[in-house]
Enzyme design. Structure first.
Site, short mmCIF file in Angstrom:
data_model
loop_
_atom_site.label_atom_id
_atom_site.label_comp_id
_atom_site.label_asym_id
_atom_site.label_seq_id
_atom_site.Cartn_x
_atom_site.Cartn_y
_atom_site.Cartn_z
CB SER A 1 25.65 29.30 17.73
OG SER A 1 24.28 29.40 17.47
CG HIS B 1 29.42 31.35 18.08
ND1 HIS B 1 29.60 30.97 19.40
CD2 HIS B 1 28.13 31.72 17.98
CE1 HIS B 1 28.45 31.09 20.04
NE2 HIS B 1 27.54 31.55 19.21
CE LYS C 1 27.54 34.55 20.95
NZ LYS C 1 26.74 35.09 19.87
C1 LIG Z 1 25.44 35.77 19.74
C2 LIG Z 1 25.21 36.06 18.32
C3 LIG Z 1 24.80 37.33 17.90
C4 LIG Z 1 24.43 38.41 18.88
O1 LIG Z 1 25.53 38.94 19.51
P1 LIG Z 1 25.30 39.86 20.81
O2 LIG Z 1 26.53 40.68 20.86
O3 LIG Z 1 25.13 38.94 21.97
O4 LIG Z 1 24.08 40.68 20.55
C5 LIG Z 1 24.68 37.56 16.55
N1 LIG Z 1 24.92 36.59 15.65
C6 LIG Z 1 25.32 35.36 16.02
C7 LIG Z 1 25.61 34.33 14.99
C8 LIG Z 1 25.47 35.05 17.37
O5 LIG Z 1 25.83 33.82 17.73
#
Ligand SMILES: *Cc1c(COP(=O)(O)O)cnc(C)c1O
Length: 395
Positions: free
Chosen positions: A184, A212, A243
């Site tokens: 990310s 992502h 996301k």
């Molecule tokens: C954002 C993210 C998460 C967490 O997701 P949420 O639904 O916000 O708890 C887990 N793994 C990765 C790689 C992320 O970027």
């Protein structure tokens, strides 16, 4: 120690964060998430949300959420295993499994919890985990909870991963290779084809965190496994609904027996209530929308290509990105923070990311492109980055 001193370390810890410039100033949006957001009464171009497709404030999703409330109420009332499983959860899980082209899926409260739910079921004490050095905090915590031995390989270094697997060849235990799909902070991709191959050669479970990649990569935004055409070769696919899907929640998609096992033994599934009916309904609408059309995904990539090539033409370094995540490499943390402040003063909201989230000397402005940005929005961003870049002698 006197009783009134027992929490005095908290103030000291907070002061230390401020002293070291590690204190997060949390910006508050005074309305919905979108291409533009209102902060302190002023509209700002939003270049930092994970709302890749604009679904967080999409009219169809809002309508679905309201209908979800009308049919099922606002809360699940219990954990899934007692009385909190509703048909809206089941429908979402069926549609998600179909979307991911897997036998089954299970939804939990967040992506973070999805990693905590599944990793400790795959490996335990005496087992081995291979983990990329830049894996997400929720993978790291899931690995720690499992009590398995964690072997970290340098970011994307497949030779190092193979070396580790070779060393353990004769150890008779469960082994798990786990990686982010899209990283990310840089927007680069895991070498998932190679990980699948190595897992097959050395008898490892393979798992990808597609947070992502969901809604971004692959046909219709099916994710990284689809992008690399690895269907059937990655054992466990974890994803988030917070996301690109625009709402909140996390899920695991896999073979039916593993999903059943998570429903029986995954602790966040057993001991924490699930997403609410409006959330499940909105997510269901998002998955249906993506299944039917990939227009938004196409628009996202058009926007990303337009912005990234514009930035490169201006002389900015956009790092190693292979996705709409666009790191604008500045280097010095102070300069990067200053750049972000100047952007904010000119109505652009794009955050600076520094140590310890990224290595020292690699501070950057992390620009998140969305399908809901217009060409005018992107041109405004390019012009403003150019102005500030020249003022600060960076281009
Ligand atoms: C954002 C993210 C998460 C967490 O997701 P949420 O639904 O916000 O708890 C887990 N793994 C990765 C790689 C992320 O970027």
């Amino acid at each position: 120690m006197a009783k009134d001193d027992v929490l005095s370390f908290v103030d000291e810890a907070l002061d230390e964060l401020r002293d070291k410039n590690l204190y997060n100033e949390i910006r508050v949006l005074e309305g919905q998430q979108g291409a533009w957001v209102t902060i302190d009464g002023v509209e700002k171009l939003n270049l930092c949300s994970n709302n890749y497709l604009g679904l967080a404030a999409d009219e169809q999703l809002k309508k679905a959420a309201k209908e979800g409330i009308d049919e099922f109420g606002v809360g699940p009332g219990a954990v899934r295993t007692i009385a909190g499983s509703m048909t809206i959860h089941d429908r979402l899980e069926e549609r998600l499994a179909e979307f991911k082209r897997r036998e089954a899926s299970v939804v939990v409260q967040s992506g973070f919890n999805a990693n905590l739910a599944v990793i400790p079921l795959l490996v335990g004490r005496g087992d081995i985990i291979y983990s990329d050095s830049l894996n997400h905090a929720s993978i790291i915590d899931g690995c720690r909870l499992s009590r398995a031995e964690i072997k970290v390989y340098p970011h994307l270094d497949m030779d190092a991963l193979e070396e580790l697997m070779k060393e353990d060849q004769d150890r008779d235990c469960n082994k798990l290779a786990v990686t982010d799909g899209v990283f990310s902070m840089d927007g680069d991709l895991a070498n998932l084809p190679r990980i699948a191959e190595l897992a097959e050669t050395y008898g490892c479970i393979s798992m990808v965190d597609d947070a992502h990649g969901e809604g971004v990569l692959g046909s219709h935004g099916r994710g990284i496994v689809d992008h690399y055409d690895l269907h059937g070769r990655i054992d466990v696919e974890m994803g988030t609904l917070s996301k690109a899907m625009g709402c909140v929640g996390g899920f695991i998609a896999a073979d039916a027996n593993l999903i059943e096992f998570i429903q029986q033994r995954g602790r966040p599934f057993l001991f924490s209530s699930s997403i609410t009916p409006p959330e499940a309904a909105a997510n269901l609408a998002a998955v249906k929308m993506l299944s039917e059309s990939d227009d938004l995904v196409e628009k996202l990539w058009d926007n990303a290509r337009y912005f990234q090539s514009g930035m490169q033409d201006l002389g900015f370094d956009t790092g190693k990105t292979q996705t709409p995540i666009t790191p604008v490499m500045i280097g010095d943390a102070g300069e990067s923070a200053e750049f972000s402040r100047r952007l904010f003063d000119r109505d652009i909201f794009a955050q600076s990311i520094g140590f310890p989230t990224v290595p020292r000397g690699e501070a950057r402005i992390r620009v998140m492109i969305s399908a809901v940005h217009s060409r005018d929005d992107l041109d405004f961003a390019l012009e403003t980055f150019a102005e500030i870049g020249r003022e600060m002698d960076l281009i």
